[in-house]
Write a protein that holds these residues in place. Structure first.
Motif, PDB file in Angstrom:
ATOM      1  N   PRO A   1      35.734  40.707  33.390  1.00  0.00           N
ATOM      2  CA  PRO A   1      36.926  40.002  32.872  1.00  0.00           C
ATOM      3  C   PRO A   1      37.878  39.672  34.033  1.00  0.00           C
ATOM      4  N   PRO A   2      38.618  38.552  33.953  1.00  0.00           N
ATOM      5  CA  PRO A   2      39.462  38.129  35.078  1.00  0.00           C
ATOM      6  C   PRO A   2      40.503  39.170  35.507  1.00  0.00           C
TER       7      PRO A   2
ATOM      8  N   ARG B   1      52.251  38.535  35.511  1.00  0.00           N
ATOM      9  CA  ARG B   1      50.867  39.054  35.498  1.00  0.00           C
ATOM     10  C   ARG B   1      49.904  37.941  35.119  1.00  0.00           C
ATOM     11  N   GLU B   2      50.319  37.174  34.123  1.00  0.00           N
ATOM     12  CA  GLU B   2      49.492  36.042  33.685  1.00  0.00           C
ATOM     13  C   GLU B   2      49.296  35.042  34.829  1.00  0.00           C
ATOM     14  N   GLN B   3      50.362  34.826  35.606  1.00  0.00           N
ATOM     15  CA  GLN B   3      50.264  33.881  36.740  1.00  0.00           C
ATOM     16  C   GLN B   3      49.280  34.401  37.802  1.00  0.00           C
ATOM     17  N   ILE B   4      49.296  35.716  38.024  1.00  0.00           N
ATOM     18  CA  ILE B   4      48.383  36.294  39.028  1.00  0.00           C
ATOM     19  C   ILE B   4      46.936  36.175  38.540  1.00  0.00           C
TER      20      ILE B   4
ATOM     21  N   SER C   1      41.700  33.479  38.956  1.00  0.00           N
ATOM     22  CA  SER C   1      40.629  32.707  38.314  1.00  0.00           C
ATOM     23  C   SER C   1      40.213  31.550  39.223  1.00  0.00           C
ATOM     24  N   TYR C   2      41.207  30.982  39.932  1.00  0.00           N
ATOM     25  CA  TYR C   2      40.889  29.912  40.884  1.00  0.00           C
ATOM     26  C   TYR C   2      40.258  30.459  42.163  1.00  0.00           C
ATOM     27  N   PHE C   3      40.804  31.589  42.684  1.00  0.00           N
ATOM     28  CA  PHE C   3      40.363  32.080  43.999  1.00  0.00           C
ATOM     29  C   PHE C   3      38.957  32.659  43.948  1.00  0.00           C
TER      30      PHE C   3
END
Ligand SMILES: Cc1ncc(COP(=O)(O)O)c(C=O)c1O
Length: 372
Positions: free
Chosen positions: A60-61, A240-243, A248-250
């Protein structure tokens, strides 16, 4: 954009991964080595059987609930606050990317883990530094950190125990800094990858200080750098959601194999930390004696925690020729220019479970040979 050469990792890779590798590695900032078999042997039979049946899919992310619960227990926080990362390195990139906006700056120590200022500038963020000066025992001073802050500051970072000096910020100073920054609504990050290795009094994790987020990992105090597991403790749900979104991109997610091994290791953390503490304490005492014997040539400040110290050549000369000569005699230290502080060199005393005394006697020979 062009990233500058990562001098530290280039130096380490050239010697650690040479064939044969350097005989005495005193450049590494990790703990003593553990093998896969040793980690598996720390776990109960049922956990090993479950590990063999593990589906090798994306985790999970934010990390598996099992790992998030162990990390939360390690820092005494709510499991919901934990985001698992691909090393603390990914946390640095994710946090700095969120700080990026026109005119923004962030505040870092100097000297510092070299990826930090480079990643900040890569995101277009101005870097402001506060000095950890050898003349003040590398002390962190809340006032000098706050003096670097202005209304464009989007993040302040403290690393304690600190790489490369081993300095530990006083808990009262840290709390004062956290509350001054919280009052000004400036995000505050404490990089605790060397927590909980302290040589004076034990220090609690900063994860419960108001307005504070903590970076941690499996690489340093927990001695398992090859898992590439780190984490951010972020109490604020929106950030937290932003991290999680950034990672998810990195990297999408960590490896579930590494996450499962990290669970086993955190369940056995007292054993892993006991091995680290015994190696680091014994080697640090040997280095203290060495530094006393060579005080005419080498100055140092005894670390308050962590696995590295940042001695210096007292005549102020560049340490690289010394480091090259040492490497030829089989002993690896990191030259200070890797940290923009050429007269210093970094010594890691947490990794070598044998041979540290022999390495120091070779260092004595090189000090004599170079007439330091
Ligand atoms: C202070 C500090 N933070 C973060 C890192 C990143 O480590 P990792 O990505 O292995 O967790 C390092 C590595 O040397 C470090 O020294």
């Amino acid at each position: 954009m062009q990233l500058p050469p990562f001098l530290l990792d280039q130096w380490l890779a050239a010697h650690e991964f040479a064939s044969p590798p350097v005989q005495f590695n005193l450049a590494s900032s990790t703990g003593p080595q553990w093998t896969l078999a040793e980690i598996l042997a720390l776990a109960p039979e049922s956990a090993r059987a479950q590990f063999e049946r593990l589906p090798i899919l994306y985790a999970p992310p934010a990390g598996t609930p099992e790992l998030r619960a162990r990390v939360a227990a390690f820092h005494d926080v709510d499991p919901d606050w934990v985001v698992v990362l691909t090393g603390a390195s990914e946390g640095i990139s994710a946090l700095f990317s969120l700080a990026a906006e026109p005119g923004a700056n962030l505040v870092l120590p100097f000297p510092v883990f070299p990826a930090m200022p480079v990643m900040a500038r890569a995101w277009g963020v101005e870097v402001r530094s506060y000095q950890l000066s050898k003349d003040e025992g590398f002390a962190h001073r809340a006032d000098s950190i706050l003096a670097a802050v202005d209304d464009r500051t989007r993040l302040v970072l403290v690393n304690t125990p600190h790489n490369p000096t081993g300095a530990v910020i006083e808990p009262a100073e840290l709390a004062r800094l956290a509350s001054a920054l919280a009052e000004r609504e400036i995000p505050f990050v404490v990089d605790e990858v060397y927590h909980p290795l302290y040589f004076r009094t034990p220090v609690p994790s900063a994860a419960r200080l108001p307005g504070t987020r903590v970076l941690g990992d499996m690489s340093k105090a927990l001695s398992l750098s090859g898992l590439r597991i780190g984490w951010l403790i972020e109490p604020d749900a929106r950030r937290r959601e932003q991290i999680v979104n950034a990672r998810s991109y990195f990297s999408i997610a960590s490896s579930p194999v590494s996450e499962a091994l990290a669970v086993m290791a955190l369940d056995a953390a007292p054993k892993i930390l006991a091995r680290l503490t015994s190696v680091a304490t014994a080697n640090l005492a040997l280095f203290e004696r060495f530094a006393q014997e060579h005080r005419h040539a080498i100055g140092w400040q005894k670390p308050g925690g962590g696995t590295v110290a940042f001695p210096w050549l007292v005549d102020g000369r560049d340490s690289r020729p010394f480091a090259i000569e040492l490497a030829k005699s089989g002993v690896l230290v990191a030259p200070g220019d890797c940290f923009d502080a050429p007269s210093h060199f970094r010594v890691g005393f947490g990794a070598a479970s044998s041979g540290f005394e022999t390495a120091l006697s070779r260092m004595s020979e090189v000090v004599r040979r170079l007439g330091l």
